[in-house]
Design an enzyme around this catalytic site. Structure first.
Site, PDB file in Angstrom:
ATOM      1  N   GLY A   1       0.583  -1.561  -0.225  1.00  0.00           N
ATOM      2  CA  GLY A   1      -0.308   0.240   0.478  1.00  0.00           C
ATOM      3  C   GLY A   1       0.359   1.270   0.214  1.00  0.00           C
ATOM      4  O   GLY A   1       0.640   2.457   0.503  1.00  0.00           O
TER       5      GLY A   1
ATOM      6  N   LYS B   1      -0.641   2.251  -4.580  1.00  0.00           N
ATOM      7  CA  LYS B   1      -0.837   3.459  -4.658  1.00  0.00           C
ATOM      8  C   LYS B   1      -0.558   4.296  -6.224  1.00  0.00           C
ATOM      9  O   LYS B   1      -1.477   4.777  -6.372  1.00  0.00           O
ATOM     10  CB  LYS B   1      -0.104   5.116  -3.727  1.00  0.00           C
ATOM     11  CG  LYS B   1      -0.505   4.635  -2.677  1.00  0.00           C
ATOM     12  CD  LYS B   1      -1.480   5.804  -2.822  1.00  0.00           C
ATOM     13  CE  LYS B   1      -2.195   5.437  -1.091  1.00  0.00           C
ATOM     14  NZ  LYS B   1      -2.532   4.540   0.043  1.00  0.00           N
TER      15      LYS B   1
ATOM     16  N   ASP C   1      -7.808   7.523   2.155  1.00  0.00           N
ATOM     17  CA  ASP C   1      -6.507   7.984   2.555  1.00  0.00           C
ATOM     18  C   ASP C   1      -5.593   9.343   1.640  1.00  0.00           C
ATOM     19  O   ASP C   1      -6.024   8.674   0.458  1.00  0.00           O
ATOM     20  CB  ASP C   1      -5.693   7.450   3.527  1.00  0.00           C
ATOM     21  CG  ASP C   1      -5.083   6.390   2.102  1.00  0.00           C
ATOM     22  OD1 ASP C   1      -6.297   6.121   1.394  1.00  0.00           O
ATOM     23  OD2 ASP C   1      -3.827   5.403   1.969  1.00  0.00           O
ATOM     24  N   ASP C   2      -5.160  10.665   2.143  1.00  0.00           N
ATOM     25  CA  ASP C   2      -4.393  10.602   1.060  1.00  0.00           C
ATOM     26  C   ASP C   2      -5.098  11.326  -0.113  1.00  0.00           C
ATOM     27  O   ASP C   2      -5.024  11.053  -1.288  1.00  0.00           O
ATOM     28  CB  ASP C   2      -2.781  10.153   0.509  1.00  0.00           C
ATOM     29  CG  ASP C   2      -2.100  10.020   1.672  1.00  0.00           C
ATOM     30  OD1 ASP C   2      -2.553   9.672   2.851  1.00  0.00           O
ATOM     31  OD2 ASP C   2      -1.135   9.191   1.643  1.00  0.00           O
TER      32      ASP C   2
ATOM     33  N   TRP D   1      -2.823  -0.610  10.350  1.00  0.00           N
ATOM     34  CA  TRP D   1      -2.018  -0.687   9.511  1.00  0.00           C
ATOM     35  C   TRP D   1      -0.991   0.222   9.590  1.00  0.00           C
ATOM     36  O   TRP D   1      -1.085   1.920  10.287  1.00  0.00           O
ATOM     37  CB  TRP D   1      -3.107   0.125   8.649  1.00  0.00           C
ATOM     38  CG  TRP D   1      -2.623   1.066   6.860  1.00  0.00           C
ATOM     39  CD1 TRP D   1      -0.854   1.752   7.342  1.00  0.00           C
ATOM     40  CD2 TRP D   1      -2.759   1.096   5.614  1.00  0.00           C
ATOM     41  NE1 TRP D   1      -0.820   1.338   5.370  1.00  0.00           N
ATOM     42  CE2 TRP D   1      -1.972   1.472   5.483  1.00  0.00           C
ATOM     43  CE3 TRP D   1      -4.269   1.075   4.733  1.00  0.00           C
ATOM     44  CZ2 TRP D   1      -2.207   2.064   3.273  1.00  0.00           C
ATOM     45  CZ3 TRP D   1      -4.389   1.128   3.592  1.00  0.00           C
ATOM     46  CH2 TRP D   1      -3.108   1.597   2.881  1.00  0.00           C
TER      47      TRP D   1
ATOM     48  N   ASN E   1       2.440   1.794   9.456  1.00  0.00           N
ATOM     49  CA  ASN E   1       3.646   2.387   9.183  1.00  0.00           C
ATOM     50  C   ASN E   1       5.160   1.768   9.317  1.00  0.00           C
ATOM     51  O   ASN E   1       5.956   2.816   8.628  1.00  0.00           O
ATOM     52  CB  ASN E   1       3.262   4.004   7.995  1.00  0.00           C
ATOM     53  CG  ASN E   1       2.223   3.531   7.458  1.00  0.00           C
ATOM     54  OD1 ASN E   1       2.154   3.003   6.282  1.00  0.00           O
ATOM     55  ND2 ASN E   1       0.887   4.731   7.222  1.00  0.00           N
TER      56      ASN E   1
ATOM     57  N   ASP F   1       8.256   5.224   1.911  1.00  0.00           N
ATOM     58  CA  ASP F   1       8.013   5.616   0.691  1.00  0.00           C
ATOM     59  C   ASP F   1       8.084   7.019   0.433  1.00  0.00           C
ATOM     60  O   ASP F   1       8.918   7.972   0.173  1.00  0.00           O
ATOM     61  CB  ASP F   1       6.792   5.355  -0.133  1.00  0.00           C
ATOM     62  CG  ASP F   1       6.012   5.032   0.844  1.00  0.00           C
ATOM     63  OD1 ASP F   1       5.720   5.432   2.312  1.00  0.00           O
ATOM     64  OD2 ASP F   1       4.930   5.042   0.666  1.00  0.00           O
TER      65      ASP F   1
ATOM     66  N   ASN G   1       2.790  -1.868   6.297  1.00  0.00           N
ATOM     67  CA  ASN G   1       2.886  -1.679   4.637  1.00  0.00           C
ATOM     68  C   ASN G   1       4.058  -2.002   5.375  1.00  0.00           C
ATOM     69  O   ASN G   1       4.806  -0.467   5.733  1.00  0.00           O
ATOM     70  CB  ASN G   1       1.973  -0.362   4.709  1.00  0.00           C
ATOM     71  CG  ASN G   1       1.820   0.420   3.667  1.00  0.00           C
ATOM     72  OD1 ASN G   1       2.259  -0.525   2.497  1.00  0.00           O
ATOM     73  ND2 ASN G   1       2.193   1.356   3.772  1.00  0.00           N
TER      74      ASN G   1
END
Ligand code: GDL
Length: 456
Positions: free
Chosen positions: A15, A46, A122-123, A229, A231, A236, A264
């Site tokens: 993700g 993404k 998200d985002d 989730w 991170n 990234d 992720n």
């Protein structure tokens, strides 16, 4: 072979931003997940254009055929495949046409063998079309309405399909800033169907720690336990870093407080062994959690992948490198020791350096530099490719430091100049120059740095 529990989500999210993983990498991943007892794989790179940017478009035949293979391989290994769709960049919530597009997308995936889904918000821009706002009153209500409809529609095709939702404020800090509007999470708690799980990354997007009280507070708002989730190992957001440290900063009790744990990880699949191995260990482990022990074990298992065409790489050297690429907020102990030894050395006038002071830096620095050089000899070329920019940079920096120390050791008054590290080429480039203009203090505040950059 471990069988995952049906109710609890435990697994891996693809993700991140950046190039999606390759088919062969996913195939390998599913095998490892089977071995390690991780039950769920979430497809949501993404930068798969149809995941987000052109989410209305179904996959053309060639890409659909690839997905069929991935989904089949996932289920051959007894893992559950989830397709994540992120329509939030430009979804018109009140548009029947857009809802039909969403169904067409999920419909295609159902026909490819996928049974489980997630809808991500998200985002995305924190604003809505005025018509949507008029109809739904809030961002949260609009998103819940679409998610609930989609959930019913999917369940109508498959009675056991599972469904996740990622809110627009998906961490504590975003909720505090009222991203998505006042009362967003309360509205989701009230209006999102209870069968739909809600993703959450912890207090931050990249959370150093996720505590039980933090999750309990959120449970009240969401009226359900969140699906984490995580991170922690995602890289990234900074192209210069990779994270090889252990899953940590989460108490063992967290497992009982959440509806699932998903990771992720690093965009570069081949460097994810320690991240995924220690995460799986955490998820399936009984009792106290010792991240360092899990790390040591994971590296021992990973070491064979570092077979070279020359001399073997020593476990201690891989561990030192891992310590230098540990976690977002933390270096590993051997890397801290090296750093402190260097700091002590540079804080001492070179005329007063002792062999002990020099040796405390030179020995591990040389080992680490040599490890970095040796990664060019790896038989696993995909691993080499994933490491190479970082090992090159670290090696270059260590080379410079070792040269500096050698020069000053020989003559404390000699100017330290290296022919290999000239201004404009070394540590150069536009981004580096931009970074020099604005510095960040340890408390997070940014301020201009008083650098002279009149010349190139
Ligand atoms: C994010 C993105 C994720 C990205 C990560 C790290 C979520 C829910 N979304 O905000 O795709 O990889 O940060 O940069 O975490």
């Amino acid at each position: 072979m471990s069988q995952p529990s049906e109710a609890f989500f435990a697994g891996v999210i693809e993700g991140f931003y950046g190039p999606p993983w390759r088919h062969s990498q996913r195939t390998e991943l599913f095998g490892l997940m089977e071995k390690w007892g991780l039950g769920a794989y979430f497809y949501g790179p993404k930068d798969d254009l149809r995941h987000r940017t052109i989410w209305r478009e179904t996959y053309p035949e060639s890409e659909a055929a690839r997905l069929v293979e991935v989904i089949a391989e996932c289920s051959r290994r007894g893992r559950t495949f989830y397709y994540m769709l992120g329509p939030g960049l430009d979804l018109r919530f009140a548009s029947g046409c857009d809802r039909d597009r969403l169904k067409a997308r999920f419909g295609q995936l159902l026909s490819l063998g996928c049974r489980n889904f997630a809808l991500l918000f998200d985002d995305i821009p924190d604003r809505m079309d005025p018509l949507d706002l008029k109809r739904f009153g809030s961002f949260a209500s609009a998103q819940c309405d679409v998610a609930n409809e989609l959930f019913h529609w999917v369940r109508g095709q498959h009675a056991t399909s599972r469904f996740l939702f990622c809110p627009t404020p998906y961490c504590g800090r975003m909720a505090e800033c009222r991203l998505g509007g006042t009362g967003y999470l309360e509205t989701v708690g009230r209006e999102l169907l209870p069968e739909i799980g809600v993703c959450w990354t912890g207090p931050e997007i990249i959370s150093r720690e996720i505590s039980v009280p933090h999750v309990r507070e959120l449970r009240q708002l969401l009226r359900r336990a969140p699906v984490i989730w995580d991170n922690l190992h995602a890289n990234d957001y900074d192209g210069r870093r990779i994270f090889l440290g252990p899953y940590s900063g989460r108490p063992a009790e967290l497992r009982r407080e959440v509806a699932g744990l998903l990771t992720n990880p690093n965009t570069e699949y081949p460097v994810n062994y320690p991240a995924l191995r220690t995460f799986a260990e955490f998820v399936n482990h009984d009792g106290e959690w010792n991240p360092r022990a899990a790390y040591t074990q994971a590296l021992a298992e990973w070491l064979p992948r570092f077979a070279t065409v020359g001399q073997p790489i020593a476990a201690a050297d891989l561990s030192l490198f891992g310590d230098a690429c540990y976690l977002p907020y933390e270096d590993g102990p051997a890397a801290v020791d090296l750093f402190m030894a260097l700091r002590r050395l540079l804080a001492t006038e070179s005329a007063r350096w002792t062999p002990e002071l020099i040796g405390a830096f030179r020995e591990p620095a040389t080992r680490l530099r040599d490890f970095c050089s040796r990664t060019a000899e790896l038989q696993d070329r995909a691993l080499f490719a994933a490491l190479s920019r970082r090992t090159w940079e670290l090696r270059e920096e260590l080379d410079l430091l070792l040269t500096y120390v050698r020069t000053k050791e020989a003559d404390p008054h000699a100017p330290a100049i290296s022919d290999f590290h000239l201004p404009g080429t070394y540590r150069g480039g536009y981004v580096a120059r931009l970074q020099q203009l604005l510095r960040q203090r340890p408390d997070g505040v940014f301020e201009p740095s008083l650098v002279q950059q009149d010349t190139f």
